[in-house]
Design an enzyme around this catalytic site. Structure first.
Site, PDB file in Angstrom:
ATOM      1  N   HIS A  38       0.848  -1.247  -0.024  1.00 31.24           N
ATOM      2  CA  HIS A  38       0.067   0.110   0.148  1.00 31.24           C
ATOM      3  C   HIS A  38       0.918   1.088  -0.068  1.00 31.24           C
ATOM      4  O   HIS A  38       0.732   2.113  -1.018  1.00 31.24           O
ATOM      5  CB  HIS A  38      -0.794   0.013   1.410  1.00 31.24           C
ATOM      6  CG  HIS A  38      -1.817   1.158   1.421  1.00 31.24           C
ATOM      7  ND1 HIS A  38      -3.388   0.965   1.348  1.00 31.24           N
ATOM      8  CD2 HIS A  38      -1.652   2.629   1.281  1.00 31.24           C
ATOM      9  CE1 HIS A  38      -3.791   2.242   1.339  1.00 31.24           C
ATOM     10  NE2 HIS A  38      -2.982   3.106   1.513  1.00 31.24           N
ATOM     11  N   GLU A  39       2.088   1.192   0.766  1.00 26.96           N
ATOM     12  CA  GLU A  39       2.665   2.550   1.099  1.00 26.96           C
ATOM     13  C   GLU A  39       3.656   2.349  -0.212  1.00 26.96           C
ATOM     14  O   GLU A  39       4.095   3.814  -0.577  1.00 26.96           O
ATOM     15  CB  GLU A  39       3.366   2.800   2.348  1.00 26.96           C
ATOM     16  CG  GLU A  39       2.493   2.460   3.610  1.00 26.96           C
ATOM     17  CD  GLU A  39       1.073   3.612   3.480  1.00 26.96           C
ATOM     18  OE1 GLU A  39       1.482   4.680   2.916  1.00 26.96           O
ATOM     19  OE2 GLU A  39       0.326   3.093   3.802  1.00 26.96           O
ATOM     20  N   HIS A  91       2.027   4.344  -2.920  1.00 28.29           N
ATOM     21  CA  HIS A  91       2.161   5.752  -2.900  1.00 28.29           C
ATOM     22  C   HIS A  91       3.339   6.318  -3.314  1.00 28.29           C
ATOM     23  O   HIS A  91       3.475   7.294  -3.976  1.00 28.29           O
ATOM     24  CB  HIS A  91       1.659   5.946  -1.241  1.00 28.29           C
ATOM     25  CG  HIS A  91       0.528   6.148  -1.144  1.00 28.29           C
ATOM     26  ND1 HIS A  91      -0.774   6.445  -1.712  1.00 28.29           N
ATOM     27  CD2 HIS A  91      -0.194   5.466  -0.007  1.00 28.29           C
ATOM     28  CE1 HIS A  91      -1.769   6.446  -1.133  1.00 28.29           C
ATOM     29  NE2 HIS A  91      -1.592   5.608  -0.033  1.00 28.29           N
TER      30      HIS A  91
HETATM   31 ZN    ZN Z   1      -3.056   5.154   1.251  1.00 33.93          ZN
END
Ligand code: ZN
Ligand code: ZN
Length: 171
Positions: A80-81, A84
């Site tokens: 998830h990170e 980003h």
């Molecule tokens: Zn997020």
């Protein structure tokens, strides 16, 4: 400073998973990602976050959640990170945080494109702070009492980072 609940062995696994996801994204998206710093200093209910601080790209993870739910954090929070980071490097700041670009990166990493985690918070120190519900065009936000005060008494206006709409107090 309290001793970190995350063992050295677990930290090494998180770092390895982070680099593995970065290499996988580089191959898929044909780009070269910059080095990132990885800190295990996040507290409260958040599992991870990606930040740029004075030009330094930083992944921050919650050692309490990672020590209790390591496998799920490796499979969900790390990609998830990292996604980003990939979105930031490939598309910049003009796109929504969890928009189609981020979702495509998550798919390329073989990870579920969920925007919130449902990890149990038992045993995780979470500061209890009064929250006030606000609405945008796409969801309900829980503002801190401090931001609520700024919005109602001092004219501060907050926008949803996903849909761009102004937040309105749900009385
Ligand atoms: Zn997020
Ligand atoms: Zn919204």
């Amino acid at each position: 400073m309290e001793r970190s609940p995350l063992s050295d062995a677990a930290r090494r696994r998180v770092l390895a998973a982070t680099h593995q996801a970065m290499r996988r994204a580089e191959r898929h998206w044909r780009l070269r990602l910059p080095e990132v710093a990885v800190h295990f200093d996040l507290s409260g209910g958040r599992a991870g976050t990606y930040q740029v601080r004075t030009g330094v790209r930083l992944l921050r993870f919650n050692p309490w959640l990672f020590s209790r739910h390591l496998e799920r954090c490796l499979a969900e929070v790390v990609p998830h990170e990292v996604a980003h980071l990939v979105v930031d490097c490939r598309w910049g700041r003009g796109v929504r945080p969890h928009g189609p670009e981020w979702q495509a990166v998550m798919a390329s990493l073989g990870a579920p494109a969920r925007t919130t985690h449902d990890l149990p918070l038992e045993g995780v120190p979470v500061r209890r702070e009064r929250r006030v519900p606000y609405r945008c065009a796409c969801r309900i936000h829980q503002l801190s009492a401090r931001r609520h005060h700024w919005a109602q008494r001092r004219g501060a206006r907050y926008r949803c980072r996903e849909c761009g709409a102004l937040l309105e107090w749900l009385r």
